[in-house]
Each structure stands twice: as structure tokens, then as C-alpha cells.
Design an enzyme around this catalytic site. Structure first.
Site, PDB file in Angstrom:
ATOM      1  N   SER A 264       0.855  -1.185   0.000  1.00  0.00           N
ATOM      2  CA  SER A 264       0.000   0.000   0.000  1.00  0.00           C
ATOM      3  C   SER A 264       0.891   1.234   0.000  1.00  0.00           C
ATOM      4  O   SER A 264       2.095   1.156   0.226  1.00  0.00           O
ATOM      5  CB  SER A 264      -0.902   0.005   1.236  1.00  0.00           C
ATOM      6  OG  SER A 264      -0.155   0.415   2.355  1.00  0.00           O
ATOM      7  N   LYS A 265       0.242   2.348  -0.238  1.00  0.00           N
ATOM      8  CA  LYS A 265       0.958   3.604  -0.292  1.00  0.00           C
ATOM      9  C   LYS A 265       1.654   3.855   1.053  1.00  0.00           C
ATOM     10  O   LYS A 265       2.744   4.390   1.109  1.00  0.00           O
ATOM     11  CB  LYS A 265      -0.045   4.713  -0.587  1.00  0.00           C
ATOM     12  CG  LYS A 265       0.571   6.041  -0.781  1.00  0.00           C
ATOM     13  CD  LYS A 265      -0.442   6.993  -1.363  1.00  0.00           C
ATOM     14  CE  LYS A 265       0.092   8.393  -1.332  1.00  0.00           C
ATOM     15  NZ  LYS A 265       0.036   9.000  -0.014  1.00  0.00           N
ATOM     16  N   ARG A 266       1.003   3.434   2.104  1.00  0.00           N
ATOM     17  CA  ARG A 266       1.582   3.652   3.433  1.00  0.00           C
ATOM     18  C   ARG A 266       2.914   2.919   3.601  1.00  0.00           C
ATOM     19  O   ARG A 266       3.818   3.397   4.256  1.00  0.00           O
ATOM     20  CB  ARG A 266       0.597   3.245   4.526  1.00  0.00           C
ATOM     21  CG  ARG A 266      -0.018   4.475   5.186  1.00  0.00           C
ATOM     22  CD  ARG A 266      -1.149   4.112   6.100  1.00  0.00           C
ATOM     23  NE  ARG A 266      -2.245   3.523   5.329  1.00  0.00           N
ATOM     24  CZ  ARG A 266      -2.799   2.353   5.614  1.00  0.00           C
ATOM     25  NH1 ARG A 266      -2.374   1.644   6.628  1.00  0.00           N
ATOM     26  NH2 ARG A 266      -3.792   1.894   4.894  1.00  0.00           N
ATOM     27  N   ASP A 269       5.511   5.038   2.070  1.00  0.00           N
ATOM     28  CA  ASP A 269       5.834   6.200   2.904  1.00  0.00           C
ATOM     29  C   ASP A 269       6.725   5.786   4.065  1.00  0.00           C
ATOM     30  O   ASP A 269       7.706   6.435   4.385  1.00  0.00           O
ATOM     31  CB  ASP A 269       4.550   6.825   3.476  1.00  0.00           C
ATOM     32  CG  ASP A 269       3.736   7.496   2.376  1.00  0.00           C
ATOM     33  OD1 ASP A 269       4.308   7.721   1.300  1.00  0.00           O
ATOM     34  OD2 ASP A 269       2.546   7.769   2.602  1.00  0.00           O
ATOM     35  N   GLU A 283       4.709  14.189  -3.578  1.00  0.00           N
ATOM     36  CA  GLU A 283       5.437  12.915  -3.535  1.00  0.00           C
ATOM     37  C   GLU A 283       6.375  12.753  -4.720  1.00  0.00           C
ATOM     38  O   GLU A 283       6.007  13.001  -5.849  1.00  0.00           O
ATOM     39  CB  GLU A 283       4.441  11.770  -3.567  1.00  0.00           C
ATOM     40  CG  GLU A 283       3.404  11.896  -2.503  1.00  0.00           C
ATOM     41  CD  GLU A 283       3.214  10.619  -1.754  1.00  0.00           C
ATOM     42  OE1 GLU A 283       4.116   9.759  -1.798  1.00  0.00           O
ATOM     43  OE2 GLU A 283       2.159  10.498  -1.134  1.00  0.00           O
TER      44      GLU A 283
END
Ligand code: GLU
Length: 506
Positions: A264-266, A269, A283
Site C-alpha cells: 500500500s501507499k503507506r 511512505d 510525492e
């Protein structure tokens, strides 16, 4: 393959373009290229509530940067367009009506409140409500209501949707190229909304109609679409298009670096790697970090596919030659950013000095101005130590400026005994050199070390720190000649007093 291969990449411009979407585009591209077919870019923007301005252009820019050329699409045109679903909206009503007329779809008048109440009611009993063959009789639709009531509702302009009517007690078979034969029980399939009360089709209707009209031969997409596929198969049959129905290939999920759960994007990050091909809002993307399109492609190709050989390095053209869907794996592919970096490093190493210098120049900080020839001379020295062109500016600053600080460990370890005196002496000898060349300098320094019966590290290590600030780096003699005698001597003088101070405060 008996019919022309036509694949499509059909993203929704909802802004967020996961790197997984790019992998789908790549596989569509490679498969089409392998068979001498066409890749089509279709923009699926029927859900206006999720539409994000700029997202379509972002998708186009990403594909162009990576070189996944499309034969047809929203950006290049073609004779099966328009390729943006919002530009085709008049077309879908007719097909929805066709299914209603043939008894394969029906009108549903249930309001959002009624549906919510129904769901709540099921939930209170620990069940999940699905609008399907066995429940539609309890709902307000053209199959459950008396004909006159339906006519009255229509005359009153009551908002309604069109739902797919799924035949009961059937096996719906999806022959998936990756997953094999997947069988679904038609009684469990929800009767999906095909056409909304706002006059827009849903993804399901538009997707099937467009794949048919655009003569798509292979639908290659992420695994998350597999549960929708039986409904699509039902639609192909309902339209009478089963003979030209595309083949399906659902690509494996991309997993977190740990291998557990979907990426996931998390995760990106948290772990500090990008999830977007290009920068998006604040981003950074793979491009901005300095990934080469070929390296990212090479990496993505292996995310769910392998050539069945040990070969890892493939150009896009080579990939197109060997890429087949039967080598796509069912199991999720673990995302390994280190591996992506490794590919980039391999690509960087393969660049000519001119290409590398150009790549490095494009990442130059605005405040630094180095003549082209100097860059060209410096790049080969540090090439092996770079993963990204920007590393030149971040990790090898000693090339264009004196070190600001010095590796304290080396200084502590090596700046002792008669070192200061010896470097004074070395300084004098270097200063006296007539021609400042690599071989001569090497002979001089190594000769000095031997003469004083020292170890190489005793002199070379502190000398490296004097010139670069760092404990490791390129060949010192080449670097020195690159810097020039004057600069080398200047750096030595500055460092000697800095080293004295550093050891004094210990
Ligand atoms: N519009 C869908 C998406 O955004 C496409 C799914 C498909 O390829 O059928 O992923």
C-alpha cells in the site's frame, strides 16, 4: 494466436496511480509487442465522483516516460475511439436497454435509504446483503413489482438503475490464462448495477461494451478484478458476444516488502521508497529519484513474471521477445526496492561516459556550475559507486568542493606518530613535481611509503580523507590529477591543521 492481439490498459483517472498499475500497463505492452499486436490506452472515467484533474495526463506522461507506446488511445487517437469513456457516454444507454429488452437486465427502483436499511437488517443478523437472484424478489424492481406499478414509476420519473440479471443455478466459468479454470456459482453473484440513475454507465457495463467494441483480444489486469469477471462473462453471453469474448489474465498481487499483505501507499511512505512512477503533488516518483525507464521496466517485469532462465538484465525489446503470460505466477510478488535499485545501478554502469555525464548534469543543483568537460572526466571515476545520477552531487561532493568535514574514525586512527611531519614532507615533494600525472604521482607516493617503511594505509587512508573527507572513494591518484596539483596541496594543508585540532580535542 488466430486473431489480432489487442490489449488495453484501462486506468481510472482517480489520481492515485500505484506502481502496480504501471506493471499492468507493462504486461499489456509486452504481450501485445510479443504478438505483433496493439496496446490501447482507454481512460475509464465514468465515476465522476472520483475523478481527479490532471490524472489522465499523468497516466499518459508515465507511459511516455517509460516508452510503453500505444497504437491507439486517448492521446494518440485511433479508429475505435473515442478512448475516454466520458466521451462515449451516449453509447452505453443503448446497450443497457438492449439487455433490459432481452430479459438480461432489469430496472431497480430501490432508493439509497432502502438499500442501506436492507444492509443494516442483514448485518443485525450477522449476514451480508447481496442484491442477487434469491433476494431480488424482496426488492423494488421491474421483476418483483407488478407491471402497472413499474409503468407508473417510470411515468412519474422515479430514479432507477439497471441491474444485470444473473441466471440461476449455473456455473460461470472464467478460463484465466494465469489462474486456470475458475468456477463461480451464479447463485452467489451479485446483480451488479450496469447503468446509474445519473445516466452514466458503471465500470462493469462500460468496460465490457468497450472491450467488445474495441475488439480487445486479451484483458490483462490486476487480480482484484477477478471477482468481477464472472459478471462480465455473464454479460458477454447476455449480449451474444461469447464467441469474441476476450481471454482473461489476472496478474498476481504486489505484496509488501515483508511478503505479508498487499503493498500500500503507506508501506512506501514508511519504508521511504516511491509508489508513483512520476512525482505526484508533494510525492517524488521513480523518475525524480533518478531511475532509468529501462531499469524500472526491467524491475517491474520481474514482479510476477520470470523468463525461466537465469538472465536478469533485459531491455524492453528483449522482454517483448520472451514475455509470455504462461510464465506469470499466481503467487503474489514481493516488492523489493533494493532490487529496483540494483537494476538501476546495472543500467547506470552500462551508460557511456557521455550518457552518464548528461544524466548527472540533469540532476545538478542550481547553485553548482561545473563545465561539461569536467563532468565528463569526473563521472568515470565514481561510476561504480553510484546507483542514481544524483549520487554524484550528494555523495561525491569532494569532486567539486573541498571537504567540509573529515571522517573522524580514520583521523582518530591514523593521525598519530610522525604522520603530521610525514605529510609535510609529502606536501613538499608533491609541490616539486614537474608533471602532475597519475603514474608519476603514484610512484612518488608509493615510493615515499616504502622509503619510510610504512604501511600503505598509514598514508593513503589519511590522504584520502584529506582530499575527500571520506573513508572510501575512487582511485586517489586519478582523483588527484583530476583535482589538479594546486587544489590537492591546498586540501592537504587545510586538512593537516583540521586533523591536528580533531585529535587534540579527543
Ligand atoms: N478502470 C479499471 C481500473 O481502474 C480497469 C480494470 C480493467 O482493466 O478492467 O483499474
Amino acid at each position: 494466436m488466430d486473431k489480432a492481439v489487442r490489449t488495453r490498459y484501462a486506468p481510472s483517472p482517480t489520481g492515485y496511480q500505484h506502481i502496480g498499475g504501471i506493471r499492468t500497463a507493462l504486461y499489456c505492452y509486452l504481450f501485445a509487442r510479443h504478438h505483433g499486436g496493439s496496446l490501447i490506452l482507454r481512460i475509464e472515467d465514468t465515476d465522476r465522483s472520483r475523478y481527479v484533474e490532471g490524472a489522465e495526463q499523468y497516466i499518459i506522461d508515465s507511459l511516455e516516460w517509460l516508452g510503453y507506446d500505444c497504437s491507439e488511445g486517448v492521446h494518440v487517437g485511433g479508429d475505435k475511439g473515442p478512448y475516454r469513456q466520458s466521451d462515449r457516454k451516449e453509447l452505453y444507454a443503448k446497450y443497457a436497454q438492449q439487455l433490459v429488452d432481452s430479459g438480461n437486465a432489469y430496472l431497480a427502483f430501490d432508493t439509497a435509504e432502502e438499500l442501506a436499511a436492507k444492509r443494516k437488517d442483514y448485518e443485525s443478523r450477522g449476514e451480508t446483503f447481496t442484491y442477487k437472484a434469491s433476494t431480488r424478489g424482496d426488492m423494488r424492481n421491474s421483476l418483483s413489482l407488478p407491471k402497472e406499478e413499474v409503468e407508473q414509476l417510470l411515468a412519474d420519473g422515479a430514479p432507477h438503475v439497471v441491474r444485470l440479471k444473473v441466471p440461476e443455478n449455473e456455473e460461470v466459468v472464467v478460463n484465466d490464462i494465469v489462474r486456470g479454470r475458475v468456477v463461480f456459482d451464479s447463485n452467489l453473484l451479485d446483480e451488479k448495477v450496469l447503468f446509474k440513475s445519473d445516466g452514466m454507465p458503471t465500470y462493469h457495463l462500460a468496460n465490457v461494451v468497450d472491450d467488445h467494441l474495441m475488439e480487445i483480444s486479451h484483458v490483462i489486469r490486476g487480480e482484484e478484478w477477478l471477482p468481477s469477471t464472472p459478471s462480465h462473462v455473464v454479460m458477454y453471453k447476455a449480449f451474444g458476444w461469447q464467441d469474441t469474448m476476450p481471454s482473461f489474465a489476472h496478474l498476481p498481487l504486489i505484496l509488501k516488502p515483508t511478503g505479508k499483505g498487499k503493498l500500500s501507499k503507506r508501506d512506501a511512505d514508511k519504508l521511504g521508497f516511491p509508489i508513483f512512477p512520476l512525482a505526484w503533488e508533494s510525492e517524488r516518483g521513480y523518475r525524480e529519484i533518478g531511475f532509468f525507464p529501462g531499469a524500472l521496466t526491467n524491475f517491474l517485469a520481474f514482479l510476477g513474471w520470470n523468463p525461466g532462465t537465469e538472465q536478469e538484465m533485459f531491455s524492453k525489446e528483449e522482454l517483448a521477445k520472451v514475455f509470455t503470460l504462461d510464465r506469470v505466477s499466481k503467487a503474489g510478488a514481493r516488492f523489493d526496492y533494493e532490487k529496483a535499485c540494483w537494476f538501476n545501478q546495472q543500467y547506470l554502469m552500462a551508460l557511456s561516459d557521455e550518457e552518464l555525464a548528461a544524466a548527472v548534469a540533469s540532476f545538478a543543483p542550481p547553485e553548482i556550475d561545473i563545465p561539461k568537460e569536467q563532468l565528463l572526466a569526473a563521472c568515470p571515476m565514481v561510476k561504480e559507486r553510484m546507483t542514481f545520477p544524483i549520487d554524484f552531487w550528494k555523495q561525491h561532493t569532494y569532486i567539486f568542493q573541498s571537504p567540509m568535514d573529515y571522517d573522524p574514525k580514520t583521523v582518530r586512527k591514523k593521525w598519530k606518530d610522525n604522520r603530521a611531519e610525514q605529510f609535510q614532507e609529502l606536501h613538499v615533494r608533491i609541490e616539486a613535481m614537474e608533471s602532475f600525472e597519475v603514474a608519476a604521482l603514484e610512484t612518488l607516493v608509493k615510493g615515499y611509503i616504502k622509503e619510510k617503511e610504512l604501511g600503505f594505509g598509514d598514508i593513503l587512508q589519511p590522504w584520502r580523507v584529506m582530499l575527500t573527507g571520506l573513508a572510501g572513494g575512487p582511485d586517489l591518484f586519478k582523483l588527484s590529477v583530476f583535482l589538479g596539483k594546486e587544489e590537492v596541496l591546498k586540501r592537504m594543508t587545510t586538512a593537516m591543521s583540521a586533523f591536528d585540532e580533531m585529535v587534540a580535542v579527543q
